[in-house]
Design an enzyme around this catalytic site. Structure first.
Site, PDB file in Angstrom:
ATOM      1  N   ASN A 133       0.392  -0.894  -0.114  1.00 22.28           N
ATOM      2  CA  ASN A 133      -0.057  -0.444  -0.358  1.00 22.28           C
ATOM      3  C   ASN A 133       0.383   1.415   0.140  1.00 22.28           C
ATOM      4  O   ASN A 133       1.035   1.993  -0.749  1.00 22.28           O
ATOM      5  CB  ASN A 133      -0.875  -0.150   1.340  1.00 22.28           C
ATOM      6  CG  ASN A 133      -2.055  -1.072   0.744  1.00 22.28           C
ATOM      7  OD1 ASN A 133      -2.733  -0.208   0.174  1.00 22.28           O
ATOM      8  ND2 ASN A 133      -1.794  -1.779   1.235  1.00 22.28           N
ATOM      9  N   ASP A 135      -0.629 -10.306  -0.814  1.00 22.72           N
ATOM     10  CA  ASP A 135       0.538 -10.697   0.125  1.00 22.72           C
ATOM     11  C   ASP A 135       0.871 -11.345   1.501  1.00 22.72           C
ATOM     12  O   ASP A 135       1.511 -12.157   1.262  1.00 22.72           O
ATOM     13  CB  ASP A 135       1.281  -9.541   0.312  1.00 22.72           C
ATOM     14  CG  ASP A 135      -0.162  -9.022   1.216  1.00 22.72           C
ATOM     15  OD1 ASP A 135      -1.795  -8.738   0.352  1.00 22.72           O
ATOM     16  OD2 ASP A 135       0.429  -7.241   1.604  1.00 22.72           O
TER      17      ASP A 135
END
Ligand SMILES: Nc1ncnc2c1ncn2[C@@H]1O[C@H](COP(=O)(O)OP(=O)(O)OP(=O)(O)O)[C@@H](O)[C@H]1O
Ligand SMILES: CC(C)(CO)[C@@H](O)C(=O)NCCC(=O)O
Ligand SMILES: [K+]
Length: 250
Positions: free
Chosen positions: A9, A102
């Site tokens: 992010n 992830d």
């Protein structure tokens, strides 16, 4: 050479492997697509053949990055995709496509490195995540909470008198005694929250598996917590281990 990307992010972690995918040519962390291009362009005798990546960004953002790389280097770009089951691990989410990729790759990497033992996988990035994988490969689920950058920024944003710079923050974390300045109080407080989180996850893992499990710690802030689990395996590239498994070179 192979380009590998972990698009989180806040940052893109990148690395270039040699043609056999065994040796590291170069690696880095950047905060934009443009910065990634610049980092790659200065590598001497770069000759990329392919790229594989994992992204927790929106499809639009990931496509923009993919197209940029295809245009700049004329290489195919392969993205890790969600799966119900892979390499012996079974995705535990009700809707398997909703599990962060992830997390999924870190679990695949951990389960592989643990050679079949149960695993607790802890990732300290923008968000902090914990995932539990039993010895038979079943993903029992996990937890998501704010990571260090989010905790400190929430305090900075929602209070009027908490203000300090990055250097002071780094110095403050040299100890965990009660703070005598704002920066010490906040940085140590948030760091202790992360450590408390880790200890709680360990208790849960012990309740499931006794002492028969392996703890993996990864993510940019792994250093903040590794001291509370001396037995943990700190594997900064755990997501990349899983990426190689999910996207083997054809
Ligand atoms: N070389 C580095 N570059 C950038 N951040 C780093 C670096 N080393 C440690 N950090 C710390 O790591 C944290 C970010 O972690 P990481 O890069 O794993 O996650 P992210 O990509 O921001 O987010 P996520 O993967 O959770 O979506 C930040 O708190 C940052 O201070
Ligand atoms: C939790 C993060 C932000 C950690 O990087 C990422 O894995 C993600 O966006 N996951 C999607 C939500 C979920 O995993 O349930
Ligand atoms: K991550």
């Amino acid at each position: 050479m192979i380009l590998e990307l972990d698009c989180g992010n806040s940052f893109i972690k990148w690395r270039v492997l040699d043609a056999s995918a065994s040796g590291l040519v170069s690696e880095g962390v950047v905060d934009s697509n443009q910065a990634l291009l610049e980092s790659l362009r200065i590598i001497k005798s770069l000759s990329l053949r392919t790229c594989r990546l994992v992204s927790v960004r929106t499809n639009e953002e990931t496509s923009a990055l993919t197209e940029m790389l295809e245009r700049a280097f004329g290489i195919p770009v392969v993205c890790a995709k969600p799966a119900r089951e892979m390499s012996g691990v079974r995705n535990g989410y009700e809707d398997y496509e909703r599990l962060g990729l992830d997390r999924w790759l870190a679990m695949l990497g951990g389960f592989h490195l643990a050679a079949g033992s149960a695993c607790l996988v802890l990732d300290f990035g923008t968000a902090v995540t914990a995932d539990f994988v039993a010895a038979d490969g079943e993903h029992l689920g996990g937890f998501i909470c704010p990571g260090m950058p989010l905790m400190r920024n929430q305090l900075r944003t929602h209070t009027r008198k908490i203000r300090y710079g990055d250097e002071a923050a780094e110095r403050a974390l040299s100890s965990h005694v009660p703070g005598r300045t704002t920066v010490e109080a906040v940085e140590r407080g948030c760091s202790l929250m992360l450590r408390g989180f880790v200890l709680t996850q360990l208790e849960l893992a012990r309740a499931y598996w006794g002492e028969q499990f392996t703890v993996f710690i990864t993510g940019g802030d792994a250093e903040l917590v590794k001291g509370v689990v001396p037995e943990a395996r700190v594997v900064p590239d755990l997501v990349f281990v899983g990426l190689a498994m999910a996207c083997p070179l054809s």
